[in-house]
Write a protein that holds these residues in place. Structure first.
Motif, PDB file in Angstrom:
ATOM      1  N   ILE A   1       1.007  -0.941   0.260  1.00  0.00           N
ATOM      2  CA  ILE A   1      -0.184   0.076   0.299  1.00  0.00           C
ATOM      3  C   ILE A   1       0.545   1.408   0.187  1.00  0.00           C
ATOM      4  O   ILE A   1       1.732   1.441   0.902  1.00  0.00           O
ATOM      5  CB  ILE A   1      -1.209   0.277   1.321  1.00  0.00           C
ATOM      6  N   VAL A   2       0.993   2.464  -0.783  1.00  0.00           N
ATOM      7  CA  VAL A   2       1.738   3.572  -0.981  1.00  0.00           C
ATOM      8  C   VAL A   2       0.063   4.529  -0.657  1.00  0.00           C
ATOM      9  O   VAL A   2      -1.105   4.327  -1.219  1.00  0.00           O
ATOM     10  CB  VAL A   2       1.903   3.943  -1.680  1.00  0.00           C
ATOM     11  N   TYR A   3       0.637   5.244   0.942  1.00  0.00           N
ATOM     12  CA  TYR A   3      -0.130   6.221   1.232  1.00  0.00           C
ATOM     13  C   TYR A   3       0.552   7.791   0.593  1.00  0.00           C
ATOM     14  O   TYR A   3       1.302   8.089   0.596  1.00  0.00           O
ATOM     15  CB  TYR A   3      -0.414   6.362   2.598  1.00  0.00           C
ATOM     16  N   ASP A   4      -0.043   8.810   0.307  1.00  0.00           N
ATOM     17  CA  ASP A   4      -0.738   9.726  -0.100  1.00  0.00           C
ATOM     18  C   ASP A   4      -1.303  11.069   0.654  1.00  0.00           C
ATOM     19  O   ASP A   4      -2.130  11.155   0.641  1.00  0.00           O
ATOM     20  CB  ASP A   4      -0.255  10.200  -2.027  1.00  0.00           C
ATOM     21  N   PRO A   5      -0.146  11.229   1.781  1.00  0.00           N
ATOM     22  CA  PRO A   5      -0.887  12.331   2.554  1.00  0.00           C
ATOM     23  C   PRO A   5      -1.558  13.910   1.934  1.00  0.00           C
ATOM     24  O   PRO A   5      -2.106  14.760   2.172  1.00  0.00           O
ATOM     25  CB  PRO A   5       0.133  12.765   3.286  1.00  0.00           C
ATOM     26  N   LYS A   6      -1.067  14.098   0.845  1.00  0.00           N
ATOM     27  CA  LYS A   6      -1.596  15.147  -0.058  1.00  0.00           C
ATOM     28  C   LYS A   6      -2.829  14.699  -0.586  1.00  0.00           C
ATOM     29  O   LYS A   6      -3.728  15.772  -0.489  1.00  0.00           O
ATOM     30  CB  LYS A   6      -0.246  15.413  -0.987  1.00  0.00           C
ATOM     31  N   SER A   7      -3.164  13.904  -1.382  1.00  0.00           N
ATOM     32  CA  SER A   7      -4.258  13.362  -1.319  1.00  0.00           C
ATOM     33  C   SER A   7      -5.779  12.588  -0.584  1.00  0.00           C
ATOM     34  O   SER A   7      -6.257  12.699  -0.975  1.00  0.00           O
ATOM     35  CB  SER A   7      -4.191  12.453  -3.042  1.00  0.00           C
ATOM     36  N   GLY A   8      -4.702  12.270   0.590  1.00  0.00           N
ATOM     37  CA  GLY A   8      -5.487  10.974   0.893  1.00  0.00           C
ATOM     38  C   GLY A   8      -5.541   9.717   0.429  1.00  0.00           C
ATOM     39  O   GLY A   8      -6.314   9.143   1.144  1.00  0.00           O
ATOM     40  N   GLY A   9      -5.201   9.321  -0.781  1.00  0.00           N
ATOM     41  CA  GLY A   9      -5.195   8.766  -1.672  1.00  0.00           C
ATOM     42  C   GLY A   9      -3.893   6.538  -1.422  1.00  0.00           C
ATOM     43  O   GLY A   9      -3.454   7.262  -0.781  1.00  0.00           O
ATOM     44  N   ALA A  10      -4.630   6.168  -1.174  1.00  0.00           N
ATOM     45  CA  ALA A  10      -3.619   5.361  -1.164  1.00  0.00           C
ATOM     46  C   ALA A  10      -4.579   4.171  -2.393  1.00  0.00           C
ATOM     47  O   ALA A  10      -5.175   3.193  -2.480  1.00  0.00           O
ATOM     48  CB  ALA A  10      -4.920   3.960   0.274  1.00  0.00           C
ATOM     49  N   ARG A  11      -3.101   3.428  -2.564  1.00  0.00           N
ATOM     50  CA  ARG A  11      -3.252   2.394  -3.868  1.00  0.00           C
ATOM     51  C   ARG A  11      -2.594   1.366  -3.643  1.00  0.00           C
ATOM     52  O   ARG A  11      -1.055   1.359  -2.270  1.00  0.00           O
ATOM     53  CB  ARG A  11      -2.230   3.600  -5.191  1.00  0.00           C
ATOM     54  N   ILE A  12      -2.625   0.337  -3.604  1.00  0.00           N
ATOM     55  CA  ILE A  12      -2.990  -0.663  -3.520  1.00  0.00           C
ATOM     56  C   ILE A  12      -3.068  -1.844  -4.179  1.00  0.00           C
ATOM     57  O   ILE A  12      -4.358  -1.956  -5.464  1.00  0.00           O
ATOM     58  CB  ILE A  12      -4.236  -1.136  -1.987  1.00  0.00           C
ATOM     59  N   ALA A  13      -1.808  -2.886  -3.682  1.00  0.00           N
ATOM     60  CA  ALA A  13      -1.869  -4.234  -5.028  1.00  0.00           C
ATOM     61  C   ALA A  13      -1.868  -5.612  -3.903  1.00  0.00           C
ATOM     62  O   ALA A  13      -1.151  -4.856  -3.229  1.00  0.00           O
ATOM     63  CB  ALA A  13      -1.190  -4.166  -5.830  1.00  0.00           C
ATOM     64  N   SER A  14      -1.965  -6.586  -4.291  1.00  0.00           N
ATOM     65  CA  SER A  14      -1.986  -7.596  -3.147  1.00  0.00           C
ATOM     66  C   SER A  14      -1.852  -8.700  -4.183  1.00  0.00           C
ATOM     67  O   SER A  14      -2.302  -9.380  -5.706  1.00  0.00           O
ATOM     68  CB  SER A  14      -3.810  -8.192  -2.752  1.00  0.00           C
ATOM     69  N   ALA A  15      -0.701  -9.871  -3.158  1.00  0.00           N
ATOM     70  CA  ALA A  15      -0.690 -11.547  -4.100  1.00  0.00           C
ATOM     71  C   ALA A  15      -1.268 -12.248  -3.506  1.00  0.00           C
ATOM     72  O   ALA A  15      -0.392 -12.518  -2.714  1.00  0.00           O
ATOM     73  CB  ALA A  15       1.324 -11.169  -4.442  1.00  0.00           C
TER      74      ALA A  15
END
Length: 223
Positions: free
Chosen positions: A100-114
């Motif tokens: 998970i990558v969290y961006d505090p500027k946008s509040g977005g969390a980009r997620i990938a799972s294996a």
């Protein structure tokens, strides 16, 4: 396990690792918090099948590779693709990973799972959401692409990342353990360290048969 986790003014983290009740007390569960560019933060948790020195060695290789790839600002799905290639080259036949990558500027969390158990989101209103639409296949299998999804996290939302050792008990379905985790996470919010201790006391009243990891991350927005 990492000797020290990265810190961020935008993400507070509480983490726990409980070894399985085996003589060597080593296994394949791992986690990390990684500082990225522009104030972003990477959260990762993974699990290599098996126990003992071989699983621990495979875990260490994947953890170090993940940190190196993350620092090149790889998209979560691209990172897992490279990690999958590493697993196949190293003869690691089955491992799971959530990135998970969290961006505090946008509040977005980009997620990938294996193939890893889905993350949970505790929202400030006390509701708990399971992010289960990005499961993917385990590392080392090959042949199927990974994908990245993005969710928006409100101020003071908390992410829960974990391994199956936390929710899996002998003779019980994983869904039972996941339901118990959701219930504990959704109780009255408090300090992350106390919440982590409460969850472990409830879900693991006795030493687990398998290693267990719990990572709680409470996020804030950049002003």
């Amino acid at each position: 396990m990492p000797s020290a986790l990265a810190t961020s003014p935008y993400v507070d983290v509480a983490h726990r690792y409980i070894p399985g009740s085996r003589i060597t007390e080593v296994g394949g569960d791992w986690y990390d918090v990684i500082s990225l560019s522009d104030g972003r933060v990477g959260l990762v948790v993974g699990d290599v099948m098996g126990h003992g020195v071989a699983a621990a060695a495979a875990m260490g290789r994947l953890r170090i590779t993940t940190k190196a790839l993350a620092r090149h600002d790889s998209e979560p799905d691209d990172l897992l693709t490279e990690l999958d290639a590493c697993a196949q080259e190293a003869g690691i036949e089955l491992a799971t990973c959530l990135y998970i990558v969290y961006d505090p500027k946008s509040g977005g969390a980009r997620i990938a799972s294996a193939g890893h158990p889905p993350p949970l989101v505790l929202r400030p209103d006390g509701t708990v959401e399971t992010i289960d639409d990005v499961l993917g296949i385990p590392l080392g299998v090959g042949g199927c692409p990974f994908r990245t999804i993005e969710i928006e996290l409100p101020e003071n939302a908390s992410l829960a990342l974990y391994t199956d050792g936390l929710i899996e008990t002998r003779g019980a379905d994983l869904e039972v353990g996941l339901k118990a985790l959701r219930a504990e996470l959704g109780r009255a919010p408090g300090p992350l360290e106390a919440t982590a201790d409460r969850i472990l006391a409830s879900l693991l009243p006795a030493p687990p048969a398998d290693d267990a990891v719990l990572v709680l991350a409470r996020v804030r927005r950049a002003r």
